[in-house]
Design an enzyme around this catalytic site. Structure first.
Site, PDB file in Angstrom:
ATOM      1  N   THR A 196       0.677  -1.234  -0.126  1.00 24.46           N
ATOM      2  CA  THR A 196      -0.006   0.135   0.023  1.00 24.46           C
ATOM      3  C   THR A 196       0.801   1.253   0.147  1.00 24.46           C
ATOM      4  O   THR A 196       1.875   1.225   0.385  1.00 24.46           O
ATOM      5  CB  THR A 196      -0.815   0.139   1.258  1.00 24.46           C
ATOM      6  OG1 THR A 196      -0.138   0.107   2.286  1.00 24.46           O
ATOM      7  CG2 THR A 196      -1.753  -1.162   0.980  1.00 24.46           C
ATOM      8  N   ASP A 197       0.025   2.409  -0.345  1.00 29.88           N
ATOM      9  CA  ASP A 197       0.795   3.862  -0.235  1.00 29.88           C
ATOM     10  C   ASP A 197       0.636   4.350   1.145  1.00 29.88           C
ATOM     11  O   ASP A 197       0.154   3.558   2.113  1.00 29.88           O
ATOM     12  CB  ASP A 197       0.329   4.642  -1.452  1.00 29.88           C
ATOM     13  CG  ASP A 197      -1.082   4.759  -1.297  1.00 29.88           C
ATOM     14  OD1 ASP A 197      -1.871   4.721  -0.327  1.00 29.88           O
ATOM     15  OD2 ASP A 197      -1.511   5.325  -2.476  1.00 29.88           O
ATOM     16  N   HIS A 198       0.927   5.502   1.070  1.00 32.67           N
ATOM     17  CA  HIS A 198       0.548   6.358   2.564  1.00 32.67           C
ATOM     18  C   HIS A 198      -0.685   6.056   3.229  1.00 32.67           C
ATOM     19  O   HIS A 198      -0.894   6.426   4.360  1.00 32.67           O
ATOM     20  CB  HIS A 198       1.249   7.529   2.736  1.00 32.67           C
ATOM     21  CG  HIS A 198       0.437   8.539   1.668  1.00 32.67           C
ATOM     22  ND1 HIS A 198       0.389   8.364   0.109  1.00 32.67           N
ATOM     23  CD2 HIS A 198      -0.592   9.344   1.887  1.00 32.67           C
ATOM     24  CE1 HIS A 198      -0.481   9.438  -0.331  1.00 32.67           C
ATOM     25  NE2 HIS A 198      -0.759   9.885   0.811  1.00 32.67           N
ATOM     26  N   SER A 199      -1.749   6.113   2.171  1.00 33.14           N
ATOM     27  CA  SER A 199      -3.192   6.302   2.492  1.00 33.14           C
ATOM     28  C   SER A 199      -3.631   4.682   2.862  1.00 33.14           C
ATOM     29  O   SER A 199      -4.935   4.587   3.274  1.00 33.14           O
ATOM     30  CB  SER A 199      -3.894   6.821   1.568  1.00 33.14           C
ATOM     31  OG  SER A 199      -3.994   6.116   0.376  1.00 33.14           O
TER      32      SER A 199
END
Length: 136
Positions: free
Chosen positions: A16-19
């Protein structure tokens, strides 16, 4: 198209990314894993070692309709068909648990190549494995 093949994918934090939503290139990895399970990775390995033949992505188109989040277990749904002597077309969809539509749709075109990267007909062993009738 062929019957639908299902392959579960656990979404890990590293995907996943930062979100907390899957970083978009990771869907290509999920699609690759699902295709390997459909074809059989041992058959692919044997084909490469014994005949010097393998497959490469020629074209990839992806439509992102919904975010996929950390900790979900998604279903990769795969269908395929032969497109001429050299190419297979794969439609792959990522389904979130309980969803009414696919979160991501991928349309992948694969070609068969030899070790010198020359186009080769899809081998009979793969056509047999995939149960593809060239008359389709």
């Amino acid at each position: 198209m062929s019957k639908v093949f299902h392959h579960p994918v656990q979404i890990y934090y590293e995907d996943t990314d930062h979100s907390g939503v899957v970083y978009h290139p990771n869907f290509l990895k999920y699609f690759e894993r699902a295709r390997e399970h459909v074809i059989n990775s041992n058959a692919l390995d044997k084909l490469w070692r014994e005949q010097g033949l393998g497959f490469a992505v020629y074209k990839a188109n992806m439509i992102f309709q919904d975010g996929v989040e950390f900790a979900e277990v998604c279903d990769i749904r795969t269908t395929y068909k032969l497109d001429g002597k050299y190419k297979t077309l794969w439609r792959q969809e990522v389904w979130r648990p309980g969803a009414a539509r696919a979160a991501v749709i991928g349309e992948i075109e694969m070609v068969c190549l030899d070790k010198d990267k020359r186009l080769q007909p899809v081998p009979e062993v793969i056509l047999d494995s995939l149960q593809i009738n060239e008359q389709e």
